[in-house]
Design a protein around this motif. Structure first.
Motif, PDB file in Angstrom:
ATOM      1  N   ARG A 158       0.871  -1.177   0.000  1.00 31.69           N
ATOM      2  CA  ARG A 158       0.000   0.000   0.000  1.00 31.69           C
ATOM      3  C   ARG A 158       0.905   1.223   0.000  1.00 31.69           C
ATOM      4  O   ARG A 158       1.646   1.467   0.958  1.00 31.69           O
ATOM      5  N   ILE A 159       0.843   1.968  -1.083  1.00 34.34           N
ATOM      6  CA  ILE A 159       1.781   3.075  -1.291  1.00 34.34           C
ATOM      7  C   ILE A 159       1.014   4.396  -1.293  1.00 34.34           C
ATOM      8  O   ILE A 159       0.105   4.594  -2.101  1.00 34.34           O
ATOM      9  N   THR A 160       1.367   5.268  -0.382  1.00 36.24           N
ATOM     10  CA  THR A 160       0.771   6.593  -0.314  1.00 36.24           C
ATOM     11  C   THR A 160       1.714   7.586  -0.991  1.00 36.24           C
ATOM     12  O   THR A 160       2.927   7.530  -0.795  1.00 36.24           O
ATOM     13  N   ALA A 161       1.139   8.477  -1.796  1.00 33.11           N
ATOM     14  CA  ALA A 161       1.935   9.444  -2.561  1.00 33.11           C
ATOM     15  C   ALA A 161       2.931   8.714  -3.460  1.00 33.11           C
ATOM     16  O   ALA A 161       4.135   8.973  -3.433  1.00 33.11           O
ATOM     17  N   SER A 162       2.399   7.805  -4.266  1.00 31.99           N
ATOM     18  CA  SER A 162       3.241   7.024  -5.167  1.00 31.99           C
ATOM     19  C   SER A 162       3.898   7.909  -6.212  1.00 31.99           C
ATOM     20  O   SER A 162       3.252   8.743  -6.837  1.00 31.99           O
ATOM     21  N   ASP A 163       5.204   7.697  -6.402  1.00 26.41           N
ATOM     22  CA  ASP A 163       5.958   8.502  -7.362  1.00 26.41           C
ATOM     23  C   ASP A 163       6.460   7.667  -8.527  1.00 26.41           C
ATOM     24  O   ASP A 163       7.409   8.040  -9.217  1.00 26.41           O
ATOM     25  N   GLY A 164       5.838   6.512  -8.761  1.00 28.20           N
ATOM     26  CA  GLY A 164       6.221   5.695  -9.908  1.00 28.20           C
ATOM     27  C   GLY A 164       7.369   4.770  -9.648  1.00 28.20           C
ATOM     28  O   GLY A 164       8.298   4.655 -10.463  1.00 28.20           O
ATOM     29  N   ARG A 165       7.347   4.080  -8.525  1.00 30.10           N
ATOM     30  CA  ARG A 165       8.405   3.127  -8.208  1.00 30.10           C
ATOM     31  C   ARG A 165       8.484   2.022  -9.272  1.00 30.10           C
ATOM     32  O   ARG A 165       7.485   1.634  -9.858  1.00 30.10           O
ATOM     33  N   ARG A 166       9.672   1.495  -9.434  1.00 30.03           N
ATOM     34  CA  ARG A 166       9.899   0.424 -10.397  1.00 30.03           C
ATOM     35  C   ARG A 166       9.616  -0.929  -9.735  1.00 30.03           C
ATOM     36  O   ARG A 166       9.984  -1.170  -8.587  1.00 30.03           O
ATOM     37  N   VAL A 167       8.950  -1.818 -10.496  1.00 29.29           N
ATOM     38  CA  VAL A 167       8.667  -3.174 -10.038  1.00 29.29           C
ATOM     39  C   VAL A 167       9.304  -4.134 -11.036  1.00 29.29           C
ATOM     40  O   VAL A 167       9.055  -4.034 -12.242  1.00 29.29           O
ATOM     41  N   THR A 168      10.111  -5.072 -10.524  1.00 38.07           N
ATOM     42  CA  THR A 168      10.834  -6.011 -11.385  1.00 38.07           C
ATOM     43  C   THR A 168      10.498  -7.442 -10.983  1.00 38.07           C
ATOM     44  O   THR A 168      10.557  -7.799  -9.799  1.00 38.07           O
ATOM     45  N   ALA A 169      10.140  -8.249 -11.961  1.00 39.62           N
ATOM     46  CA  ALA A 169       9.766  -9.641 -11.699  1.00 39.62           C
ATOM     47  C   ALA A 169      10.988 -10.486 -11.366  1.00 39.62           C
ATOM     48  O   ALA A 169      12.106 -10.215 -11.808  1.00 39.62           O
ATOM     49  N   GLY A 170      10.732 -11.561 -10.598  1.00 45.14           N
ATOM     50  CA  GLY A 170      11.791 -12.502 -10.255  1.00 45.14           C
ATOM     51  C   GLY A 170      12.073 -13.487 -11.374  1.00 45.14           C
ATOM     52  O   GLY A 170      11.615 -13.332 -12.515  1.00 45.14           O
ATOM     53  N   ALA A 171      12.775 -14.555 -11.027  1.00 45.76           N
ATOM     54  CA  ALA A 171      13.276 -15.499 -12.029  1.00 45.76           C
ATOM     55  C   ALA A 171      12.173 -16.254 -12.758  1.00 45.76           C
ATOM     56  O   ALA A 171      12.389 -16.733 -13.872  1.00 45.76           O
ATOM     57  N   ASP A 172      11.011 -16.376 -12.149  1.00 46.88           N
ATOM     58  CA  ASP A 172       9.908 -17.113 -12.782  1.00 46.88           C
ATOM     59  C   ASP A 172       8.827 -16.191 -13.335  1.00 46.88           C
ATOM     60  O   ASP A 172       7.757 -16.659 -13.739  1.00 46.88           O
ATOM     61  N   GLY A 173       9.088 -14.885 -13.371  1.00 47.92           N
ATOM     62  CA  GLY A 173       8.081 -13.942 -13.838  1.00 47.92           C
ATOM     63  C   GLY A 173       7.047 -13.673 -12.753  1.00 47.92           C
ATOM     64  O   GLY A 173       7.156 -14.172 -11.626  1.00 47.92           O
ATOM     65  N   ALA A 174       6.022 -12.898 -13.097  1.00 46.43           N
ATOM     66  CA  ALA A 174       5.003 -12.540 -12.108  1.00 46.43           C
ATOM     67  C   ALA A 174       3.772 -11.991 -12.810  1.00 46.43           C
ATOM     68  O   ALA A 174       3.836 -11.519 -13.952  1.00 46.43           O
ATOM     69  N   GLU A 175       2.652 -12.074 -12.091  1.00 49.00           N
ATOM     70  CA  GLU A 175       1.422 -11.394 -12.518  1.00 49.00           C
ATOM     71  C   GLU A 175       1.009 -10.465 -11.382  1.00 49.00           C
ATOM     72  O   GLU A 175       0.906 -10.905 -10.226  1.00 49.00           O
ATOM     73  N   ILE A 176       0.799  -9.202 -11.704  1.00 52.97           N
ATOM     74  CA  ILE A 176       0.476  -8.218 -10.670  1.00 52.97           C
ATOM     75  C   ILE A 176      -0.814  -7.476 -11.018  1.00 52.97           C
ATOM     76  O   ILE A 176      -1.167  -7.319 -12.192  1.00 52.97           O
ATOM     77  N   LEU A 177      -1.503  -7.036  -9.969  1.00 51.27           N
ATOM     78  CA  LEU A 177      -2.696  -6.198 -10.085  1.00 51.27           C
ATOM     79  C   LEU A 177      -2.433  -4.910  -9.324  1.00 51.27           C
ATOM     80  O   LEU A 177      -2.025  -4.948  -8.156  1.00 51.27           O
ATOM     81  N   VAL A 178      -2.667  -3.773  -9.986  1.00 51.40           N
ATOM     82  CA  VAL A 178      -2.304  -2.477  -9.417  1.00 51.40           C
ATOM     83  C   VAL A 178      -3.492  -1.522  -9.480  1.00 51.40           C
ATOM     84  O   VAL A 178      -4.002  -1.228 -10.571  1.00 51.40           O
ATOM     85  N   TRP A 179      -3.909  -1.032  -8.322  1.00 52.65           N
ATOM     86  CA  TRP A 179      -4.949   0.006  -8.276  1.00 52.65           C
ATOM     87  C   TRP A 179      -4.302   1.372  -8.155  1.00 52.65           C
ATOM     88  O   TRP A 179      -3.474   1.599  -7.260  1.00 52.65           O
ATOM     89  N   GLU A 180      -4.689   2.243  -9.049  1.00 48.71           N
ATOM     90  CA  GLU A 180      -4.294   3.653  -9.020  1.00 48.71           C
ATOM     91  C   GLU A 180      -5.507   4.444  -8.537  1.00 48.71           C
ATOM     92  O   GLU A 180      -6.579   4.366  -9.144  1.00 48.71           O
ATOM     93  N   MET A 181      -5.342   5.228  -7.447  1.00 58.24           N
ATOM     94  CA  MET A 181      -6.489   5.935  -6.871  1.00 58.24           C
ATOM     95  C   MET A 181      -6.122   7.379  -6.541  1.00 58.24           C
ATOM     96  O   MET A 181      -5.077   7.634  -5.943  1.00 58.24           O
ATOM     97  N   HIS A 182      -7.016   8.284  -6.919  1.00 63.47           N
ATOM     98  CA  HIS A 182      -6.739   9.710  -6.757  1.00 63.47           C
ATOM     99  C   HIS A 182      -7.568  10.359  -5.675  1.00 63.47           C
ATOM    100  O   HIS A 182      -7.559  11.592  -5.530  1.00 63.47           O
ATOM    101  N   SER A 183      -8.276   9.569  -4.896  1.00 65.89           N
ATOM    102  CA  SER A 183      -8.966  10.056  -3.700  1.00 65.89           C
ATOM    103  C   SER A 183      -9.148   8.871  -2.774  1.00 65.89           C
ATOM    104  O   SER A 183      -8.802   7.728  -3.125  1.00 65.89           O
TER     105      SER A 183
END
Length: 255
Positions: free
Chosen positions: A227-252
């Protein structure tokens, strides 16, 4: 694996620390208070009310039940899920198919594991899916339903706008949300694949499968969330087996 806690301004919630419902046909882990599980300090994040990681056995599922004034997005990871609702919509949801149901003024629906439709000679499997609820920006609207297969977009490896009501996503989104301040993104990352999280006041990252390294916050594995407050666009990198991610962007956020 470290426990839940705050790292570099990011609240990391580990999979094993989620509330857990387990009955004969359902194994469900809840990222926030849900049903009989209630924690007054963990009812939502931003506009996200529910993020349930569900496994339903073959031939079983959620019988017809009501919802109201909720935007419900269902994302299948494995197997298939049969949806039917009181507005006449029905369909089979499978991996790569984005689905949104707007409960609005009131709707009834059911969700069941589709495995009973398969060849009897084929072993029946659980359906594994994540169901997420966000608060709408207008109450009492006419209930609605939308779905779209976005497998081709996901296969490109980047962050895909799955569902959104954010005005700037009008030409990017797969399906719409009745919430102008929220958007769901998904990515299927190859090993060492990288994406940047959206910049927004509130960002919720859920690792649906695989492992990732979140810039400044460390390693997250299956079922972990950030849970990231005031997100500034951090980088996310998958591990050796790859990954599936779900990301909510919220402005309020809910008040």
């Amino acid at each position: 694996m470290s426990r839940s806690g705050t790292v570099d301004g990011v609240l990391v919630r580990r999979a094993d620390d989620r509330m857990h419902t387990e009955i004969d046909w359902l194994d469900s882990r809840h990222s926030f208070s849900f049903g009989a599980h209630y924690d007054p300090d963990d009812t939502h994040f931003g506009l996200l009310l529910v993020s349930n990681d569900d496994r339903v056995k073959a031939g079983s599922g959620f019988e017809t039940h009501p919802h109201r004034d909720t935007e419900i997005v269902t994302w299948v990871l494995a197997g298939s899920l049969v949806h039917q609702d009181s507005t006449g919509h029905s369909g089979v949801i499978h991996p790569g198919l984005a689905q949104r149901m707007s409960a609005g003024s009131g709707i009834l629906h059911s969700e069941k594991n589709d495995a009973f439709r398969a060849d009897p000679a084929t072993p029946a499997t659980d359906v594994h899916f994540v169901q997420m609820w966000v608060a709408p920006d207008t109450s009492g609207v006419t209930p609605g339903y939308e779905q779209l297969d976005i497998t081709a977009e996901l296969d490109e490896g980047g962050l895909v706008v799955v569902a959104s009501g954010v005005p700037r996503h009008v030409d990017q989104r797969a399906i719409s949300l009745r919430q102008k301040d929220a958007a769901l993104h998904a990515a299927r990352l190859l090993p060492a694949g990288t994406v940047r999280l959206p910049a927004a006041p509130y960002v919720h990252l859920f690792v649906a499968r695989g492992t990732v390294e979140v810039e400044g916050a460390g390693r997250l594995a299956d079922g972990d969330a950030a849970r990231i407050t005031a997100s500034d666009g951090r980088r996310v990198t998958a591990g050796a087996d790859g990954a599936e991610i779900l990301v909510w962007e919220m402005h309020s956020a809910l008040r």
